[in-house]
Design a protein around this motif. Structure first.
Motif, PDB file in Angstrom:
ATOM      1  N   VAL A 205      22.786  24.540 -16.835  1.00 22.17           N
ATOM      2  CA  VAL A 205      24.047  25.480 -16.343  1.00 22.17           C
ATOM      3  C   VAL A 205      23.588  26.615 -16.184  1.00 22.17           C
ATOM      4  N   THR A 206      23.985  27.379 -14.859  1.00 18.50           N
ATOM      5  CA  THR A 206      23.540  28.683 -14.881  1.00 18.50           C
ATOM      6  C   THR A 206      24.915  29.599 -14.507  1.00 18.50           C
ATOM      7  N   ILE A 207      25.008  30.576 -14.880  1.00 19.53           N
ATOM      8  CA  ILE A 207      26.217  31.444 -14.629  1.00 19.53           C
ATOM      9  C   ILE A 207      26.016  32.799 -14.430  1.00 19.53           C
ATOM     10  N   LEU A 208      26.302  33.366 -12.979  1.00 21.77           N
ATOM     11  CA  LEU A 208      25.980  34.951 -12.795  1.00 21.77           C
ATOM     12  C   LEU A 208      27.466  35.617 -13.266  1.00 21.77           C
ATOM     13  N   VAL A 209      27.269  36.688 -14.032  1.00 29.46           N
ATOM     14  CA  VAL A 209      27.931  37.248 -14.773  1.00 29.46           C
ATOM     15  C   VAL A 209      28.364  38.705 -14.349  1.00 29.46           C
ATOM     16  N   ARG A 210      29.722  39.233 -14.277  1.00 31.66           N
ATOM     17  CA  ARG A 210      30.166  40.404 -13.909  1.00 31.66           C
ATOM     18  C   ARG A 210      30.682  41.038 -15.263  1.00 31.66           C
ATOM     19  N   MET A 211      29.790  42.208 -15.661  1.00 32.66           N
ATOM     20  CA  MET A 211      30.376  42.606 -17.056  1.00 32.66           C
ATOM     21  C   MET A 211      31.418  43.919 -16.647  1.00 32.66           C
ATOM     22  N   GLU A 212      32.121  44.273 -17.626  1.00 29.47           N
ATOM     23  CA  GLU A 212      33.034  45.540 -17.668  1.00 29.47           C
ATOM     24  C   GLU A 212      32.679  46.651 -18.591  1.00 29.47           C
ATOM     25  N   PRO A 213      32.325  48.043 -18.089  1.00 29.80           N
ATOM     26  CA  PRO A 213      32.141  48.049 -16.693  1.00 29.80           C
ATOM     27  C   PRO A 213      31.060  47.554 -16.040  1.00 29.80           C
ATOM     28  N   GLN A 214      31.262  47.181 -14.774  1.00 29.28           N
ATOM     29  CA  GLN A 214      30.049  46.778 -13.735  1.00 29.28           C
ATOM     30  C   GLN A 214      28.944  47.632 -13.422  1.00 29.28           C
ATOM     31  N   GLU A 215      27.871  47.483 -13.399  1.00 35.97           N
ATOM     32  CA  GLU A 215      26.602  48.173 -12.968  1.00 35.97           C
ATOM     33  C   GLU A 215      26.605  48.527 -11.625  1.00 35.97           C
ATOM     34  N   SER A 216      26.746  47.490 -11.000  1.00 36.24           N
ATOM     35  CA  SER A 216      26.503  47.420  -9.504  1.00 36.24           C
ATOM     36  C   SER A 216      27.644  46.421  -8.756  1.00 36.24           C
ATOM     37  N   GLU A 217      28.132  47.096  -7.834  1.00 34.05           N
ATOM     38  CA  GLU A 217      29.163  46.130  -7.122  1.00 34.05           C
ATOM     39  C   GLU A 217      28.329  45.204  -6.155  1.00 34.05           C
ATOM     40  N   PHE A 218      27.000  45.305  -6.027  1.00 34.95           N
ATOM     41  CA  PHE A 218      26.206  44.440  -4.941  1.00 34.95           C
ATOM     42  C   PHE A 218      25.583  43.426  -5.978  1.00 34.95           C
ATOM     43  N   HIS A 219      25.413  43.621  -7.204  1.00 34.80           N
ATOM     44  CA  HIS A 219      24.579  42.479  -7.801  1.00 34.80           C
ATOM     45  C   HIS A 219      25.199  42.314  -9.195  1.00 34.80           C
ATOM     46  N   PRO A 220      24.790  40.659  -9.642  1.00 34.06           N
ATOM     47  CA  PRO A 220      25.592  40.503 -10.903  1.00 34.06           C
ATOM     48  C   PRO A 220      25.027  41.347 -12.163  1.00 34.06           C
ATOM     49  N   ASP A 221      25.651  41.544 -13.137  1.00 36.59           N
ATOM     50  CA  ASP A 221      25.105  42.264 -14.100  1.00 36.59           C
ATOM     51  C   ASP A 221      24.105  41.465 -15.083  1.00 36.59           C
ATOM     52  N   LEU A 222      24.211  40.195 -15.179  1.00 32.54           N
ATOM     53  CA  LEU A 222      23.299  39.218 -15.923  1.00 32.54           C
ATOM     54  C   LEU A 222      23.244  37.909 -15.289  1.00 32.54           C
ATOM     55  N   LEU A 224      23.422  34.116 -17.103  1.00 34.87           N
ATOM     56  CA  LEU A 224      23.327  33.282 -18.240  1.00 34.87           C
ATOM     57  C   LEU A 224      22.603  31.754 -17.932  1.00 34.87           C
ATOM     58  N   THR A 225      21.930  31.338 -18.797  1.00 31.81           N
ATOM     59  CA  THR A 225      21.536  29.846 -18.484  1.00 31.81           C
ATOM     60  C   THR A 225      21.644  29.159 -19.897  1.00 31.81           C
ATOM     61  N   ALA A 226      21.894  27.894 -19.722  1.00 37.45           N
ATOM     62  CA  ALA A 226      21.989  26.833 -20.913  1.00 37.45           C
ATOM     63  C   ALA A 226      21.254  25.478 -20.703  1.00 37.45           C
ATOM     64  N   ASP A 227      20.369  25.318 -21.421  1.00 35.38           N
ATOM     65  CA  ASP A 227      19.699  23.895 -21.417  1.00 35.38           C
ATOM     66  C   ASP A 227      20.794  22.771 -21.687  1.00 35.38           C
ATOM     67  N   THR A 228      20.405  21.569 -21.469  1.00 34.50           N
ATOM     68  CA  THR A 228      21.076  20.370 -21.722  1.00 34.50           C
ATOM     69  C   THR A 228      21.655  20.241 -22.786  1.00 34.50           C
ATOM     70  N   GLU A 229      21.090  20.674 -24.145  1.00 33.47           N
ATOM     71  CA  GLU A 229      21.965  20.328 -25.427  1.00 33.47           C
ATOM     72  C   GLU A 229      22.977  21.478 -25.528  1.00 33.47           C
ATOM     73  N   ILE A 230      22.593  22.811 -25.298  1.00 35.32           N
ATOM     74  CA  ILE A 230      23.565  23.833 -25.369  1.00 35.32           C
ATOM     75  C   ILE A 230      24.711  23.552 -24.232  1.00 35.32           C
ATOM     76  N   ALA A 231      24.540  23.214 -23.152  1.00 37.87           N
ATOM     77  CA  ALA A 231      25.480  22.665 -22.308  1.00 37.87           C
ATOM     78  C   ALA A 231      26.505  21.732 -22.770  1.00 37.87           C
ATOM     79  N   GLU A 232      25.825  20.572 -23.267  1.00 37.45           N
ATOM     80  CA  GLU A 232      26.682  19.284 -23.725  1.00 37.45           C
ATOM     81  C   GLU A 232      27.598  20.103 -24.906  1.00 37.45           C
TER      82      GLU A 232
END
Length: 307
Positions: A205-222, A224-232
């Motif tokens: 699983v990969t998740i592009l994340v916007r934080m608050e406050p966001q650092e840029s309106e053009f790019h994700p702030d960070l 997040l990735t998860a391998d199989t066991e974490i995702a399950e």
């Protein structure tokens, strides 16, 4: 193909260009060589395979005669593998009323292919990925830091770490391999490979994340990735009777998360965090479809979808 029972150049008439010429002797690897290398990789892992693969490629070469005029392959020395000395010949066998005529090369190729597929199936179904990749995210030690997103930005904002090497090193020294907890973010895009074989060669699983406050309106702030066991694990935690954590996330969904910081990012890549825990919240913000350029995600049109 004309059969030449010799390992020395021969006077031949080429069946392709019709020239009378002296053949050129070369060596080549075929599909059996590459299947055997894949089998070695599955059996011994990446590091040990580096020792075996050169030997396999050398020992499974086939001698080939080529026309010295047109360079077409016109014969061989009659051996499956020149170095080993296994002669190719016709093999016949019966299965009930059916009779089969094949060569030793074909029998060896089918046998190696069947064995490779069997080992691959066993690897996928019975051996945890960390046993043959040497690493798995859910085995990482966890060292928590209590800093908030704003405190993190005070040291690791893009403006600061892109300005000087010292600032970048200070950020890395403080946060790399440290785990933050209970940060709040909003999903920009979710890629879920849990039901795909991609989970074995990519993050589940990969998740592009916007934080608050966001650092840029053009790019994700960070990222997040998860391998199989974490995702399950996250998928099995129920927050409603009929819904699962990751499956509930849409573009704009608010969620709390804990994650281990693996990269503070640079001018070309996002901050990369390994997900430890996640809980969807009731909040929501409007986030437009996102094209994330100049990173490994690229700017393909299909990524305009929310998840």
């Amino acid at each position: 193909m004309q059969q030449i029972i010799s390992d020395q150049p021969q006077q031949v008439k080429c069946p392709y260009c019709s020239n009378n010429t002296i053949s050129t002797v070369t060596f080549k690897n075929g599909y059996i060589s590459y299947l055997t290398c894949l089998l070695a990789l599955l059996l011994f892992g990446l590091m040990l395979s580096f020792l075996f693969i050169p030997i396999i490629m050398l020992m499974t070469k086939t001698l080939v005669h080529r026309c010295s005029v047109c360079n077409e392959e016109i014969g061989g020395d009659g051996k499956v593998f020149h170095a080993v000395g296994i002669k190719d010949s016709i093999v016949t066998f019966k299965l009930g009323e059916l009779g089969f005529i094949v060569t030793k090369r074909v029998v060896i190729g089918i046998s190696v292919f069947a064995l490779t597929m069997a080992v691959l199936a066993y690897r996928i179904n019975h051996i945890p990925l960390e046993k043959w990749s040497g690493y798995h995210q859910h085995n990482e030690p966890i060292t928590y830091v209590n800093d908030t997103w704003l405190e993190y930005l005070d040291i690791c904002s893009r403006e600061k770490i892109y300005t000087t090497r010292e600032a970048h090193q200070q950020c890395q020294s403080k946060y790399i391999d440290k785990t933050i907890s209970n940060w709040t973010g909003y999903a920009i895009r979710i890629e879920d490979y849990q039901q795909s074989l991609m989970k074995y060669i990519h993050h589940a699983v990969t998740i592009l994340v916007r934080m608050e406050p966001q650092e840029s309106e053009f790019h994700p702030d960070l990222l997040l990735t998860a391998d199989t066991e974490i995702a399950e694990k996250l998928s099995m935690i129920q927050i409603q009777i009929t819904a699962k954590q990751i499956e509930q996330l849409d573009r704009g969904s608010e969620f709390k998360f804990s994650a281990t910081i693996k990269s503070v990012g640079d001018s070309q890549t996002n901050r990369h965090f390994h997900l430890v825990d996640l809980e969807k919240q009731q909040g929501y913000i409007e986030i437009p479809p996102h094209l994330h350029q100049n990173t490994r995600y690229g700017n393909e049109p299909q990524f305009l979808n929310g998840n």
